[in-house]
Design a protein around this motif. Structure first.
Motif, PDB file in Angstrom:
ATOM      1  N   VAL A   4      78.889  21.272   7.969  1.00  0.00           N
ATOM      2  CA  VAL A   4      79.518  21.953   6.838  1.00  0.00           C
ATOM      3  C   VAL A   4      79.933  20.911   5.793  1.00  0.00           C
ATOM      4  O   VAL A   4      80.885  20.167   5.984  1.00  0.00           O
ATOM      5  CB  VAL A   4      80.724  22.790   7.307  1.00  0.00           C
ATOM      6  N   LYS A   6      80.738  21.392   2.526  1.00  0.00           N
ATOM      7  CA  LYS A   6      81.542  21.849   1.371  1.00  0.00           C
ATOM      8  C   LYS A   6      82.561  20.784   0.974  1.00  0.00           C
ATOM      9  O   LYS A   6      83.121  20.117   1.862  1.00  0.00           O
ATOM     10  CB  LYS A   6      82.255  23.157   1.708  1.00  0.00           C
ATOM     11  N   SER A  27      80.200  26.759   1.351  1.00  0.00           N
ATOM     12  CA  SER A  27      81.013  27.962   1.157  1.00  0.00           C
ATOM     13  C   SER A  27      80.833  28.615  -0.204  1.00  0.00           C
ATOM     14  O   SER A  27      81.171  29.772  -0.374  1.00  0.00           O
ATOM     15  CB  SER A  27      82.496  27.626   1.297  1.00  0.00           C
ATOM     16  N   ILE A  51      78.304  30.163   4.227  1.00  0.00           N
ATOM     17  CA  ILE A  51      79.336  30.532   5.199  1.00  0.00           C
ATOM     18  C   ILE A  51      80.617  31.013   4.521  1.00  0.00           C
ATOM     19  O   ILE A  51      81.613  31.268   5.191  1.00  0.00           O
ATOM     20  CB  ILE A  51      79.648  29.353   6.154  1.00  0.00           C
ATOM     21  N   MET A 133      78.905  36.433  12.792  1.00  0.00           N
ATOM     22  CA  MET A 133      79.713  35.248  12.519  1.00  0.00           C
ATOM     23  C   MET A 133      81.185  35.655  12.552  1.00  0.00           C
ATOM     24  O   MET A 133      81.520  36.783  12.178  1.00  0.00           O
ATOM     25  CB  MET A 133      79.324  34.720  11.139  1.00  0.00           C
ATOM     26  N   ILE A 135      85.462  33.905  12.199  1.00  0.00           N
ATOM     27  CA  ILE A 135      86.426  32.814  12.041  1.00  0.00           C
ATOM     28  C   ILE A 135      87.727  33.312  12.680  1.00  0.00           C
ATOM     29  O   ILE A 135      88.429  34.125  12.088  1.00  0.00           O
ATOM     30  CB  ILE A 135      86.684  32.501  10.544  1.00  0.00           C
ATOM     31  N   MET A 165      84.213  25.895  15.226  1.00  0.00           N
ATOM     32  CA  MET A 165      84.347  24.906  14.160  1.00  0.00           C
ATOM     33  C   MET A 165      84.812  23.600  14.816  1.00  0.00           C
ATOM     34  O   MET A 165      84.771  23.483  16.037  1.00  0.00           O
ATOM     35  CB  MET A 165      85.327  25.427  13.098  1.00  0.00           C
ATOM     36  N   SER A 166      85.247  22.630  14.016  1.00  0.00           N
ATOM     37  CA  SER A 166      85.580  21.315  14.592  1.00  0.00           C
ATOM     38  C   SER A 166      86.543  21.412  15.772  1.00  0.00           C
ATOM     39  O   SER A 166      86.386  20.704  16.762  1.00  0.00           O
ATOM     40  CB  SER A 166      86.188  20.400  13.523  1.00  0.00           C
ATOM     41  N   ARG A 181      79.702  25.567  13.399  1.00  0.00           N
ATOM     42  CA  ARG A 181      79.838  25.135  12.005  1.00  0.00           C
ATOM     43  C   ARG A 181      80.865  24.011  11.947  1.00  0.00           C
ATOM     44  O   ARG A 181      82.063  24.250  12.033  1.00  0.00           O
ATOM     45  CB  ARG A 181      80.291  26.320  11.147  1.00  0.00           C
ATOM     46  N   ILE A 182      80.378  22.782  11.812  1.00  0.00           N
ATOM     47  CA  ILE A 182      81.250  21.618  11.951  1.00  0.00           C
ATOM     48  C   ILE A 182      81.383  20.858  10.639  1.00  0.00           C
ATOM     49  O   ILE A 182      80.389  20.319  10.129  1.00  0.00           O
ATOM     50  CB  ILE A 182      80.702  20.646  13.029  1.00  0.00           C
ATOM     51  N   GLY A 183      82.588  20.825  10.101  1.00  0.00           N
ATOM     52  CA  GLY A 183      82.847  20.067   8.872  1.00  0.00           C
ATOM     53  C   GLY A 183      83.625  18.791   9.164  1.00  0.00           C
ATOM     54  O   GLY A 183      83.087  17.688   9.195  1.00  0.00           O
ATOM     55  N   THR A 184      84.923  18.963   9.411  1.00  0.00           N
ATOM     56  CA  THR A 184      85.848  17.832   9.561  1.00  0.00           C
ATOM     57  C   THR A 184      85.399  16.817  10.613  1.00  0.00           C
ATOM     58  O   THR A 184      85.513  15.610  10.386  1.00  0.00           O
ATOM     59  CB  THR A 184      87.243  18.378   9.937  1.00  0.00           C
ATOM     60  N   ARG A 190      88.781  17.174   4.466  1.00  0.00           N
ATOM     61  CA  ARG A 190      88.454  17.515   3.090  1.00  0.00           C
ATOM     62  C   ARG A 190      89.662  17.242   2.225  1.00  0.00           C
ATOM     63  O   ARG A 190      90.792  17.445   2.644  1.00  0.00           O
ATOM     64  CB  ARG A 190      88.063  18.996   2.984  1.00  0.00           C
TER      65      ARG A 190
HETATM   66  C1  LIG Z   1      85.070  25.009   6.324  1.00  0.00           C
HETATM   67  C2  LIG Z   1      84.454  25.915   7.300  1.00  0.00           C
HETATM   68  C3  LIG Z   1      84.004  25.434   8.540  1.00  0.00           C
HETATM   69  C4  LIG Z   1      84.178  24.000   8.999  1.00  0.00           C
HETATM   70  O1  LIG Z   1      85.479  23.821   9.419  1.00  0.00           O
HETATM   71  P1  LIG Z   1      85.953  22.441  10.132  1.00  0.00           P
HETATM   72  O2  LIG Z   1      87.226  22.813  10.767  1.00  0.00           O
HETATM   73  O3  LIG Z   1      86.101  21.449   9.016  1.00  0.00           O
HETATM   74  O4  LIG Z   1      84.898  22.048  11.088  1.00  0.00           O
HETATM   75  C5  LIG Z   1      83.392  26.338   9.391  1.00  0.00           C
HETATM   76  N1  LIG Z   1      83.226  27.632   9.057  1.00  0.00           N
HETATM   77  C6  LIG Z   1      83.642  28.124   7.876  1.00  0.00           C
HETATM   78  C7  LIG Z   1      83.427  29.561   7.572  1.00  0.00           C
HETATM   79  C8  LIG Z   1      84.281  27.284   6.964  1.00  0.00           C
HETATM   80  O5  LIG Z   1      84.709  27.800   5.792  1.00  0.00           O
END
Ligand SMILES: *Cc1c(COP(=O)(O)O)cnc(C)c1O
Length: 195
Positions: A4, A6, A27, A51, A133, A135, A165-166, A181-184, A190
């Motif tokens: 991810v 963004k 996003s 996402i 999907m 959250i 997620m992370s 879905r891995i961002g951090t 961020r």
């Molecule tokens: C930002 C986001 C993520 C990633 O989240 P992290 O905690 O940074 O891994 C995953 N899914 C969605 C829908 C997001 O908006």
């Protein structure tokens, strides 16, 4: 694994592309367009997932840039996607977002409406819905939400489960996630506070 990206600039993303990673999530349509049109010219085989929430007036742009749209959650958006697929003569993989925690501020169909909504999208509109999907609510154990999503997917015979997620991807994988879905955990924190 969906990286991810963004809020992160292209310079941060390029090292992953050079290492061969090809699946990314964003996003926002505008931000994705600005970053990924040039990156797609340099790197082949990219699979980009939307996402974040999608407004109907951004559907044409979103279909132009994303391969997978994970946030279908209402009738009007389903109709707009269908119309755009017909207009441009190709479709995109679609996931339906389920608001497993039934949080008023969060997008997604309510679990009790998921089956009828998915059936309508597939059978009436002929949309290529391939999965779900979610959250989970912040500050709650995610496992029951992953279990609920898995159950709905099974009831609807949908193969893809985008969850985790992370902070909770290991749990999500135990519950059958096909997409995390891995961002951090990849890019670090961020800067902006926005989701
Ligand atoms: C930002 C986001 C993520 C990633 O989240 P992290 O905690 O940074 O891994 C995953 N899914 C969605 C829908 C997001 O908006």
């Amino acid at each position: 694994m969906i990286a991810v990206s963004k809020t992160h600039a292209a310079e941060r993303i390029i090292p992953l592309l050079e290492e061969g990673h090809r699946v990314f999530g964003e996003s926002r349509v505008q931000e994705a367009r600005a970053k990924w049109l040039p990156l797609r010219e340099r790197f082949g085989g990219i699979e980009l997932h939307l996402i974040g929430p999608l407004q109907t007036n951004k559907v044409r742009e979103a279909v132009g840039i994303f391969d997978v749209i994970q946030t279908l959650d209402r009738q009007k958006l389903a109709e707009a996607l269908k119309a755009e697929f017909v207009r441009c003569g190709s479709s995109r993989t679609i996931l339906v977002q389920v608001n497993t925690g039934e949080e008023p501020q969060k997008a997604g169909v309510a679990p009790r409406n998921a089956l009828s909504f998915i059936a309508w999208c597939r059978d009436e509109l002929g949309l290529p819905v391939h999965g779900l999907m979610c959250i989970p609510p912040v500050g709650q154990p995610p496992a029951p939400h992953f279990a609920l999503l898995k159950k709905i997917a099974r009831d609807c015979d949908l193969p893809f489960l985008s969850m985790g997620m992370s902070d909770d991807f290991e749990t999500a994988i135990r519950f059958g996630a096909t997409h995390v879905r891995i961002g951090t955990a990849i890019f670090g924190a961020r800067e902006s506070a926005r989701p």
